[in-house]
Write an enzyme that holds these catalytic residues in place. Structure first.
Site, PDB file in Angstrom:
ATOM      1  CG  ASN A  75      -1.740   1.226   1.377  1.00 43.12           C
ATOM      2  OD1 ASN A  75      -1.853   2.015   0.439  1.00 43.12           O
ATOM      3  ND2 ASN A  75      -2.347   1.408   2.549  1.00 43.12           N
ATOM      4  CE  LYS A 134       0.068   3.302   4.759  1.00 42.66           C
ATOM      5  NZ  LYS A 134       0.033   3.451   6.185  1.00 42.66           N
ATOM      6  CG  HIS A 191      -5.712   1.781   5.164  1.00 44.16           C
ATOM      7  ND1 HIS A 191      -5.287   2.710   6.088  1.00 44.16           N
ATOM      8  CD2 HIS A 191      -4.685   0.914   5.000  1.00 44.16           C
ATOM      9  CE1 HIS A 191      -4.047   2.404   6.450  1.00 44.16           C
ATOM     10  NE2 HIS A 191      -3.665   1.327   5.807  1.00 44.16           N
ATOM     11  CD  GLU A 211      -2.904   5.430   6.913  1.00 40.73           C
ATOM     12  OE1 GLU A 211      -2.882   5.453   5.665  1.00 40.73           O
ATOM     13  OE2 GLU A 211      -1.966   4.986   7.596  1.00 40.73           O
ATOM     14  CD  GLU A 224      -3.460  -2.702   7.316  1.00 42.38           C
ATOM     15  OE1 GLU A 224      -2.351  -2.983   6.861  1.00 42.38           O
ATOM     16  OE2 GLU A 224      -4.034  -1.632   7.088  1.00 42.38           O
ATOM     17  N   GLY A 229       2.468   2.204  10.640  1.00 41.75           N
ATOM     18  CA  GLY A 229       3.417   3.302  10.454  1.00 41.75           C
ATOM     19  C   GLY A 229       4.113   3.722  11.733  1.00 41.75           C
ATOM     20  CB  SER A 277       5.305  -1.895  11.879  1.00 43.33           C
ATOM     21  OG  SER A 277       4.878  -0.554  12.073  1.00 43.33           O
ATOM     22  N   GLY A 310       2.883  -1.235   4.260  1.00 37.12           N
ATOM     23  CA  GLY A 310       2.945   0.184   3.932  1.00 37.12           C
ATOM     24  C   GLY A 310       4.379   0.613   3.689  1.00 37.12           C
ATOM     25  N   GLY A 311       5.017   1.157   4.726  1.00 38.63           N
ATOM     26  CA  GLY A 311       6.357   1.744   4.596  1.00 38.63           C
ATOM     27  C   GLY A 311       7.370   0.851   3.891  1.00 38.63           C
TER      28      GLY A 311
HETATM   29  C1  PEP Z   1      -0.716  -0.002   6.032  1.00 37.48           C
HETATM   30  O1  PEP Z   1      -0.853   1.181   5.872  1.00 37.48           O
HETATM   31  O2  PEP Z   1      -1.568  -0.757   5.548  1.00 37.48           O
HETATM   32  C2  PEP Z   1       0.442  -0.464   6.785  1.00 37.48           C
HETATM   33  C3  PEP Z   1       0.389  -1.667   7.249  1.00 37.48           C
HETATM   34  O3  PEP Z   1       1.479   0.431   6.957  1.00 37.48           O
HETATM   35  P1  PEP Z   1       2.919   0.106   7.622  1.00 37.48           P
HETATM   36  O4  PEP Z   1       3.410  -1.183   7.015  1.00 37.48           O
HETATM   37  O5  PEP Z   1       3.768   1.277   7.247  1.00 37.48           O
HETATM   38  O6  PEP Z   1       2.698  -0.002   9.079  1.00 37.48           O
END
Ligand code: PEP
Length: 271
Positions: free
Chosen positions: A10, A12, A98, A100, A185, A191, A230, A251-252
């Site tokens: 993702n 973002k 999600h 967010e 999640e 994040g 994460s 994500g990251g």
């Molecule tokens: C996400 O936004 O779906 C996510 C899991 O982000 P991160 O891996 O950065 O925690």
């Protein structure tokens, strides 16, 4: 039942077209045999067409996904994106709900004022409405659920996750329910660098599968349940080795080819 692990990135609000093209070119250049792992990337809307064209041109097996969708038709909905717009770019998946998008953030920068946060207003009802328009379409939803740190501290994790799953799947066609991907999640792990302990992630992912089994047992067996929060190369194998964790929403660590590819390789090891 053997479920093919699904690792989805993702992106973002990251990646211009040149940046995304460079990232995906590097992923395509990885020549490892990763079967049976399924891999996907979810770029921002502005990069979908370019990345979709690149994947098609290179004959890549990497799947494309959108980060949200609004409707199935056309109309006066400024700023919104429809299902045909996503499929036209080559999308097979779309992320729905999600945290967010629900206005539930793991971390909030100073500039994200309450009025800006109010723009992220998805809730159980809108997630279900979006899922119900996606299900008859060629897209498959990746539906995100998870508790905030306050909900975890008050012991409400299970009831929140169960009710988000039940609300999201309410009234959906049972014959296609197994195609839905559910992503657990925990908001506090998104994040933040804080990962849910693998035993706890397994426990909640099993709770999700058991909740789906209450609706349809064969869908629960077939459905991929991802963990997200994460996920990194150094924790991926432990998380992905759990029996009810069938992949990751990343994500990251999906923004760099080497870390994303390492997570994909960890999924291959545990498949
Ligand atoms: C996400 O936004 O779906 C996510 C899991 O982000 P991160 O891996 O950065 O925690």
């Amino acid at each position: 039942m053997a479920r093919n692990p699904f690792i989805a990135g993702n992106w973002k609000m990251n990646m211009t077209v040149p940046e995304g093209t460079e990232l995906v070119s590097a992923l395509i250049a990885e020549k490892d045999d990763i079967s049976p792992v399924e891999v996907g990337v979810c770029p921002p809307f502005t990069a979908l067409h370019a990345i979709g064209s690149l994947l098609k041109e290179k004959g890549s097996a990497i799947k494309l996904g959108g980060q949200d969708v609004f409707g199935d038709g056309t109309g006066a909905f400024t700023g919104m994106i429809s299902i045909p717009m996503l499929t036209d770019c080559g999308c097979e998946y779309v992320i729905l709900g999600h945290s967010e998008r629900r206005g539930r953030f793991g971390t909030t920068p100073d500039w994200l004022t309450p009025s800006l946060q109010a723009l992220f207003a998805d809730n159980d009802e809108t997630v279900n409405l979006k899922a119900s328009i996606v299900m008859p379409s060629p897209l498959k939803p990746i539906i995100c659920v998870g508790e905030t740190i306050d909900e975890r501290k008050t012991g409400d994790t299970d009831s929140i996750v169960r009710s988000q799953v039940e609300a999201a799947l309410k009234g959906l066609d049972k014959s296609k329910l197994g195609e839905v991907v559910l992503a657990y999640e925990p908001v506090w792990a998104i994040g933040t660098g804080e990962t849910c302990d693998s035993a706890e992630a397994q426990r909640v992912c099993k709770l999700i599968r058991d909740t789906v089994a209450g609706i349809d047992s064969s869908a629960a067996e077939a459905m991929r349940v991802q963990y997200g929060g994460s996920v990194k190369p150094d924790n991926a194998e432990e998380l992905l080795g759990q029996p009810d964790i069938d992949g990751a929403l990343v994500g990251g660590a999906s923004l760099k080819a080497d870390s994303f590819a390492a997570i994909v390789r960890a999924a291959k090891k545990t498949a």
